[in-house]
Design a protein around this motif. Structure first.
Motif, PDB file in Angstrom:
ATOM      1  N   GLY A  74       0.619  -1.191  -0.128  1.00  0.00           N
ATOM      2  CA  GLY A  74       0.082  -0.032  -0.004  1.00  0.00           C
ATOM      3  C   GLY A  74       0.903   1.310  -0.117  1.00  0.00           C
ATOM      4  N   LEU A  75       0.614   2.181  -0.814  1.00  0.00           N
ATOM      5  CA  LEU A  75       1.305   3.337  -0.862  1.00  0.00           C
ATOM      6  C   LEU A  75       0.215   4.652  -0.766  1.00  0.00           C
ATOM      7  CD1 LEU A  75       3.552   2.521  -4.264  1.00  0.00           C
ATOM      8  CD2 LEU A  75       4.130   2.464  -1.564  1.00  0.00           C
ATOM      9  N   VAL A  76       0.812   5.629  -0.220  1.00  0.00           N
ATOM     10  CA  VAL A  76       0.063   7.037  -0.487  1.00  0.00           C
ATOM     11  C   VAL A  76       0.304   7.658  -1.716  1.00  0.00           C
ATOM     12  CG1 VAL A  76       0.107   7.483   2.006  1.00  0.00           C
ATOM     13  CG2 VAL A  76       2.038   8.376   0.548  1.00  0.00           C
ATOM     14  N   ASP A  77      -0.698   8.528  -2.344  1.00  0.00           N
ATOM     15  CA  ASP A  77      -0.612   8.629  -3.764  1.00  0.00           C
ATOM     16  C   ASP A  77       0.608   9.857  -3.983  1.00  0.00           C
ATOM     17  OD1 ASP A  77      -1.859  10.741  -2.192  1.00  0.00           O
ATOM     18  OD2 ASP A  77      -3.208  11.449  -3.901  1.00  0.00           O
ATOM     19  N   VAL A  83       6.195 -14.552  -7.279  1.00  0.00           N
ATOM     20  CA  VAL A  83       5.429 -13.694  -6.312  1.00  0.00           C
ATOM     21  C   VAL A  83       4.362 -12.769  -7.172  1.00  0.00           C
ATOM     22  CG1 VAL A  83       5.242 -11.982  -4.500  1.00  0.00           C
ATOM     23  CG2 VAL A  83       7.157 -13.661  -4.693  1.00  0.00           C
ATOM     24  N   ARG A  84       3.143 -12.699  -7.125  1.00  0.00           N
ATOM     25  CA  ARG A  84       2.054 -11.958  -7.536  1.00  0.00           C
ATOM     26  C   ARG A  84       2.240 -10.582  -6.537  1.00  0.00           C
ATOM     27  NH1 ARG A  84      -3.532 -10.987  -7.361  1.00  0.00           N
ATOM     28  NH2 ARG A  84      -4.486 -10.267  -9.543  1.00  0.00           N
ATOM     29  N   ILE A  85       2.638  -9.352  -6.941  1.00  0.00           N
ATOM     30  CA  ILE A  85       2.513  -8.192  -6.650  1.00  0.00           C
ATOM     31  C   ILE A  85       1.438  -7.344  -6.842  1.00  0.00           C
ATOM     32  CG2 ILE A  85       3.834  -6.005  -5.976  1.00  0.00           C
ATOM     33  CD1 ILE A  85       6.426  -7.271  -6.782  1.00  0.00           C
ATOM     34  N   THR A  86       0.789  -6.648  -5.899  1.00  0.00           N
ATOM     35  CA  THR A  86      -0.488  -5.974  -5.952  1.00  0.00           C
ATOM     36  C   THR A  86      -0.190  -4.764  -5.203  1.00  0.00           C
ATOM     37  OG1 THR A  86      -1.735  -6.691  -4.212  1.00  0.00           O
ATOM     38  CG2 THR A  86      -2.018  -7.700  -6.547  1.00  0.00           C
ATOM     39  N   ILE A  87      -0.268  -3.420  -5.964  1.00  0.00           N
ATOM     40  CA  ILE A  87      -0.199  -2.189  -5.312  1.00  0.00           C
ATOM     41  C   ILE A  87      -1.187  -1.460  -5.180  1.00  0.00           C
ATOM     42  CG2 ILE A  87       0.919   0.076  -5.582  1.00  0.00           C
ATOM     43  CD1 ILE A  87       3.475  -1.269  -6.793  1.00  0.00           C
ATOM     44  N   HIS A  88      -1.601  -1.048  -3.856  1.00  0.00           N
ATOM     45  CA  HIS A  88      -2.849  -0.258  -3.764  1.00  0.00           C
ATOM     46  C   HIS A  88      -2.635   1.242  -3.313  1.00  0.00           C
ATOM     47  CE1 HIS A  88      -4.877  -4.171  -3.452  1.00  0.00           C
ATOM     48  NE2 HIS A  88      -4.033  -4.616  -3.031  1.00  0.00           N
ATOM     49  N   MET A  89      -3.274   2.086  -3.465  1.00  0.00           N
ATOM     50  CA  MET A  89      -3.210   3.754  -3.302  1.00  0.00           C
ATOM     51  C   MET A  89      -4.256   4.039  -2.155  1.00  0.00           C
ATOM     52  SD  MET A  89      -0.553   3.918  -5.152  1.00  0.00           S
ATOM     53  CE  MET A  89      -0.095   5.614  -4.807  1.00  0.00           C
ATOM     54  N   ASP A  90      -3.829   4.602  -0.963  1.00  0.00           N
ATOM     55  CA  ASP A  90      -4.921   4.781  -0.069  1.00  0.00           C
ATOM     56  C   ASP A  90      -4.329   6.142   0.871  1.00  0.00           C
ATOM     57  OD1 ASP A  90      -7.474   4.714   1.045  1.00  0.00           O
ATOM     58  OD2 ASP A  90      -7.342   2.595   0.714  1.00  0.00           O
ATOM     59  N   SER A  91      -5.125   6.632   1.751  1.00  0.00           N
ATOM     60  CA  SER A  91      -4.582   7.564   2.655  1.00  0.00           C
ATOM     61  C   SER A  91      -3.783   6.823   3.838  1.00  0.00           C
ATOM     62  CB  SER A  91      -5.872   8.197   3.301  1.00  0.00           C
ATOM     63  OG  SER A  91      -6.671   7.310   4.157  1.00  0.00           O
ATOM     64  N   PRO A  92      -2.871   7.685   4.398  1.00  0.00           N
ATOM     65  CA  PRO A  92      -2.184   6.863   5.635  1.00  0.00           C
ATOM     66  C   PRO A  92      -3.255   6.159   6.563  1.00  0.00           C
ATOM     67  CG  PRO A  92      -1.650   9.243   5.225  1.00  0.00           C
ATOM     68  CD  PRO A  92      -2.688   8.956   4.415  1.00  0.00           C
ATOM     69  N   GLN A  93      -4.197   6.737   7.047  1.00  0.00           N
ATOM     70  CA  GLN A  93      -5.029   6.030   8.027  1.00  0.00           C
ATOM     71  C   GLN A  93      -5.595   4.679   7.542  1.00  0.00           C
ATOM     72  OE1 GLN A  93      -4.986   9.099   7.470  1.00  0.00           O
ATOM     73  NE2 GLN A  93      -4.944  10.153   9.672  1.00  0.00           N
ATOM     74  N   GLU A  94      -5.898   4.823   6.208  1.00  0.00           N
ATOM     75  CA  GLU A  94      -6.532   3.462   5.574  1.00  0.00           C
ATOM     76  C   GLU A  94      -5.237   2.414   5.115  1.00  0.00           C
ATOM     77  OE1 GLU A  94      -9.639   2.323   4.386  1.00  0.00           O
ATOM     78  OE2 GLU A  94     -10.256   3.582   6.061  1.00  0.00           O
ATOM     79  N   ASP A 116       0.193  -6.305   3.107  1.00  0.00           N
ATOM     80  CA  ASP A 116       1.108  -6.732   3.936  1.00  0.00           C
ATOM     81  C   ASP A 116       2.242  -5.654   4.557  1.00  0.00           C
ATOM     82  OD1 ASP A 116       1.055  -9.697   3.384  1.00  0.00           O
ATOM     83  OD2 ASP A 116       1.112  -8.971   1.166  1.00  0.00           O
ATOM     84  N   ILE A 117       2.177  -4.435   3.777  1.00  0.00           N
ATOM     85  CA  ILE A 117       3.169  -3.570   4.160  1.00  0.00           C
ATOM     86  C   ILE A 117       2.327  -2.161   3.589  1.00  0.00           C
ATOM     87  CG2 ILE A 117       4.505  -3.607   2.088  1.00  0.00           C
ATOM     88  CD1 ILE A 117       6.864  -3.027   3.806  1.00  0.00           C
ATOM     89  N   GLY A 118       2.566  -1.148   4.159  1.00  0.00           N
ATOM     90  CA  GLY A 118       2.009   0.184   3.734  1.00  0.00           C
ATOM     91  C   GLY A 118       3.222   1.031   3.981  1.00  0.00           C
ATOM     92  N   ILE A 119       3.382   2.280   3.143  1.00  0.00           N
ATOM     93  CA  ILE A 119       4.352   3.155   2.762  1.00  0.00           C
ATOM     94  C   ILE A 119       3.792   4.532   2.927  1.00  0.00           C
ATOM     95  CG2 ILE A 119       6.475   4.202   1.642  1.00  0.00           C
ATOM     96  CD1 ILE A 119       6.767   1.160   0.676  1.00  0.00           C
TER      97      ILE A 119
END
Length: 322
Positions: free
Chosen positions: A103-106, A130-141, A152-155
């Motif tokens: 997960g990443l912030v925008d 490994v199948r990588i998926t990237i999700h964009m969201d706010s820090p709290q989400e 698995d991990i957020g940045i």
């Protein structure tokens, strides 16, 4: 009631978790690539197998029942355990096998301090499937989804340390105050702009928790994304904090300008966040090692005279620590 899990049960459980995470049957159909009647049949079959009503549908919309919420949480734990088993078995053969949800912030891709693309390249060069998926969201989400196992991990830039999460320092991002062409401050000489002028301007803030800024600004407009904030600035009606790397293209085109950058800019600390108290899969451990290698020197403070963070920083934790 399910006495022993079968392959068909796992398929039904995965369908249910997708429906729950998508917030309804219709959006889940595209994710699962199944028709409406088939998906309804799958959920009804799972309800029959469990002897429980899992969700409600109707004019008021989709909602999980109390039993459905408990089953969803149990399904998340089951899926995480299955993924950990798959990953561990793959590591015995010297190969990373499984899924990795990041997960990443925008709008951090243009930040010169981040090395996430290089980290993904380094990770992909390992022996892996490994199948990588990237999700964009706010820090709290991001924090919430890491906690419940959907990521698995957020940045991102996180402003409170939540229980159950481990935070690891990665890099810094400069935040600068901007106005757009057409704003009353845009054409004024820098020496003529005072703090009182900034405080009197209409401010657009983030729709989620912000850093402690150098100035106490009250928001007259909000956005949950950087793109929305940029749109408000470009309207010429609002000032807003934007990452300096993100605003650079509009500044170069003469559509934005920084306001009192020497005194109002600050640095946000970007961190990666993982669940605490859970054994790391070989996949996650490998990614953390690559993140640490890629950002080992990224926390050097720029020569601006400003502090590295806008809040009292947590002691940076090495990514290799458990």
């Amino acid at each position: 009631m399910i006495d022993a899990l079968r392959d068909v049960d796992l398929k039904l459980i995965r369908a249910f978790t997708t429906v729950a995470e998508c917030g309804g049957f219709m959006p889940a159909q595209a994710v699962l690539n199944v028709g409406p009647s088939r998906l309804s049949t799958m959920i009804a079959e799972l309800e029959q197998r469990l002897g429980l009503r899992l969700c409600r549908r109707g004019r008021v919309g989709f909602a999980l029942t109390e039993s459905g919420q408990e089953v969803y949480r149990a399904a998340q734990r089951l899926n995480a355990d299955l993924e950990a088993f798959r990953s561990s078995v793959g590591s015995l053969r010297g190969k990373l096998i499984g899924n990795l949800a990041i997960g990443l912030v925008d709008n951090i891709v243009s930040n010169p301090a981040q090395r996430i693309a290089e980290v993904i390249d380094r990770f992909s060069r390992r022996a892996q499937d490994v199948r990588i998926t990237i999700h964009m969201d706010s820090p709290q989400e991001l924090e919430r989804k890491v906690l419940d196992g959907r990521l698995d991990i957020g940045i991102g830039a996180f402003h409170h340390a939540l229980p159950g999460l481990a935070y690891h320092a990665l890099f810094l991002e400069e935040q600068t105050l901007y106005c757009g062409r057409g704003h009353p401050l845009f054409e004024r000489a820098a020496t003529d702009i005072q703090q009182v002028d900034i405080l009197a301007a209409s401010y657009a803030g983030k729709g989620y928790l912000e850093d402690r800024r150098p100035l106490n600004l009250s928001a007259q407009a909000v956005s949950f994304s950087m793109e929305g904030l940029a749109m408000l600035v470009l309207s010429g009606r609002f000032i807003a904090y934007l990452p300096s790397h993100y605003a650079a293209s509009w500044v170069g085109k003469g559509q934005m300008r920084a306001l009192m950058a020497d005194t109002t800019s600050y640095q946000s600390l970007f961190e990666c966040v993982t669940r605490q108290g859970h054994s790391r899969t070989p996949i996650l451990q490998a990614l953390l090692e690559d993140l640490h290698s890629g950002h080992a020197k990224r926390l050097l403070q720029p020569d601006t005279g400003r502090s590295a963070t806008s809040r009292k920083p947590r002691r940076p934790t090495r990514l290799a620590e458990t």
